[in-house]
Design an enzyme around this catalytic site. Structure first.
Site, PDB file in Angstrom:
ATOM      1  N   SER A  13       0.843  -1.207   0.000  1.00 43.61           N
ATOM      2  CA  SER A  13       0.000   0.000   0.000  1.00 43.61           C
ATOM      3  C   SER A  13       0.873   1.250   0.000  1.00 43.61           C
ATOM      4  O   SER A  13       0.620   2.191  -0.763  1.00 43.61           O
ATOM      5  CB  SER A  13      -0.906   0.024   1.242  1.00 43.61           C
ATOM      6  OG  SER A  13      -1.752  -1.101   1.268  1.00 43.61           O
ATOM      7  N   ARG A  38       0.745   7.935   5.795  1.00 42.03           N
ATOM      8  CA  ARG A  38      -0.171   7.158   6.649  1.00 42.03           C
ATOM      9  C   ARG A  38      -1.572   7.757   6.660  1.00 42.03           C
ATOM     10  O   ARG A  38      -2.567   7.034   6.750  1.00 42.03           O
ATOM     11  CB  ARG A  38       0.391   7.002   8.070  1.00 42.03           C
ATOM     12  CG  ARG A  38      -0.406   5.992   8.914  1.00 42.03           C
ATOM     13  CD  ARG A  38       0.407   5.383  10.030  1.00 42.03           C
ATOM     14  NE  ARG A  38       1.497   4.566   9.528  1.00 42.03           N
ATOM     15  CZ  ARG A  38       1.371   3.298   9.118  1.00 42.03           C
ATOM     16  NH1 ARG A  38       0.206   2.680   9.171  1.00 42.03           N
ATOM     17  NH2 ARG A  38       2.411   2.644   8.660  1.00 42.03           N
ATOM     18  N   HIS A  41      -3.044   6.564   3.536  1.00 42.97           N
ATOM     19  CA  HIS A  41      -3.319   5.139   3.736  1.00 42.97           C
ATOM     20  C   HIS A  41      -4.634   4.939   4.503  1.00 42.97           C
ATOM     21  O   HIS A  41      -5.399   4.010   4.225  1.00 42.97           O
ATOM     22  CB  HIS A  41      -2.131   4.543   4.520  1.00 42.97           C
ATOM     23  CG  HIS A  41      -2.233   3.087   4.823  1.00 42.97           C
ATOM     24  ND1 HIS A  41      -2.518   2.610   6.080  1.00 42.97           N
ATOM     25  CD2 HIS A  41      -2.084   1.989   4.043  1.00 42.97           C
ATOM     26  CE1 HIS A  41      -2.541   1.280   6.051  1.00 42.97           C
ATOM     27  NE2 HIS A  41      -2.278   0.881   4.823  1.00 42.97           N
TER      28      HIS A  41
END
Lengths: 210, 210
Positions: A13, A38, A41
């Protein structure tokens, strides 16, 4: 094809996110990159590559506080749930959310203000270094600003990521206006959320624990 | 100007969302509108106006299940945290998340599969009507599909809103392919999250409780 190993899924990812950021010509300073990645994400929303504002030195100050076992204060149980407990424990950091405390509810009712405001005041009386992770309540950010202005609070980091359509920009501006003296990471504009606030905390912790 | 009353803030936010949807020429069927608006309220992301897919009759079936005091099963503690406890209690609905259960962790380790998969299997053995709210784990959705195919599960609603970059589209497709027989609300594409799954549940509950 379905990948089953959680570590492999996360690594893949992050590769995809990194690749798409590069394809969009977006260049993020190395120190801030894990935080931005993040958040993307956690949301699949590349707007955060442009929206996340870091005051100068914010990441460094936050890492120092985390290494010193600071308290991490959230404005929702949801943000608290989203912060990695194992990483926090490894650092000796406690995650605190006072929003559901009966004394906070009672005081907010009596004063006719939000529980978020009273929660932040309660948090300001905690001993030791503090990181605030605000993903929901603009009044939490406004309370933090008032406490700082009154000389009652000196946080190591303020994460300002409430989401919404009312009061949000004013509250984020109150934190942005603090300048580099009070370290902050703010999701500019309307977007944000408890998931975003938690992702920022996790990214900072993982810089040390992983 | 800062509005302090939480109800006034929410009402004004919903007005703004409604106005912007209209300005974009987006027309959402009346029955689905509260769900779409609440997801936008939770994310400030208007992409969900196009991304949210409802199987025919999904809202109606979900409301019936909620009125009958169904169990609501999540794949994260964060989604569980985000679901309004007072509204669930009013409906007699229990919110369940098995992800942190020691027996789930032990079985996942032994079988070399995800805790999400084992959690969904555990949930399928709950008595009474079930609503699944998945905001994180694609393997949760794949497990739900396998259980349905095996005749072991007949959920009243599957909310398929995991977020991410790996396995996500495959998992959402596995739910979309069920057709109208198994009611579902799916956030198509990469976007979603525990906040989105919780917002969908809350919007459905508020249709009854408010």
């Amino acid at each position: 094809m379905i990948i089953n190993d959680p570590n492999a899924i996360e690594a893949r990812s992050m590769e995809i996110i990194e690749g798409e950021l590069a394809a969009m010509g977006i260049d993020i300073p190395e120190e801030r990159k894990p935080v931005v990645k993040r958040v993307i994400h956690a949301t699949a929303d590349f707007d955060y590559a442009a929206n996340l504002f870091f005051s100068e030195g914010a990441v460094e100050r936050a890492l120092e506080a985390l290494r010193n076992g600071c308290s991490i204060v959230t404005d929702t149980q949801m943000a608290k749930s989203g912060i990695n407990k194992a990483a926090a424990a490894k650092l000796g950091c406690e995650i605190q959310c006072f929003m559901s405390d009966p004394d906070v509810a009672a005081e907010a009712k009596e004063r006719g203000c939000t529980r978020a405001l009273v929660s932040m005041e309660k948090a300001s009386r905690l001993p030791g270094p503090l990181i605030f992770a605000v993903g929901n309540a603009p009044t939490a950010l406004l309370a933090i600003r008032d406490l700082i202005d009154a000389g009652k609070l000196r946080p190591e980091l303020v994460i300002g990521a409430p989401v919404g359509f009312v009061n949000i920009l004013e509250a984020k501006d109150a934190i942005l206006a603090l300048g580099d003296d009070v370290p902050h990471i703010v999701a500019k504009g309307r977007k944000g959320g408890s998931n975003v606030a938690a992702a920022i905390v996790n990214a900072l912790m993982y810089k040390i624990t992983r």
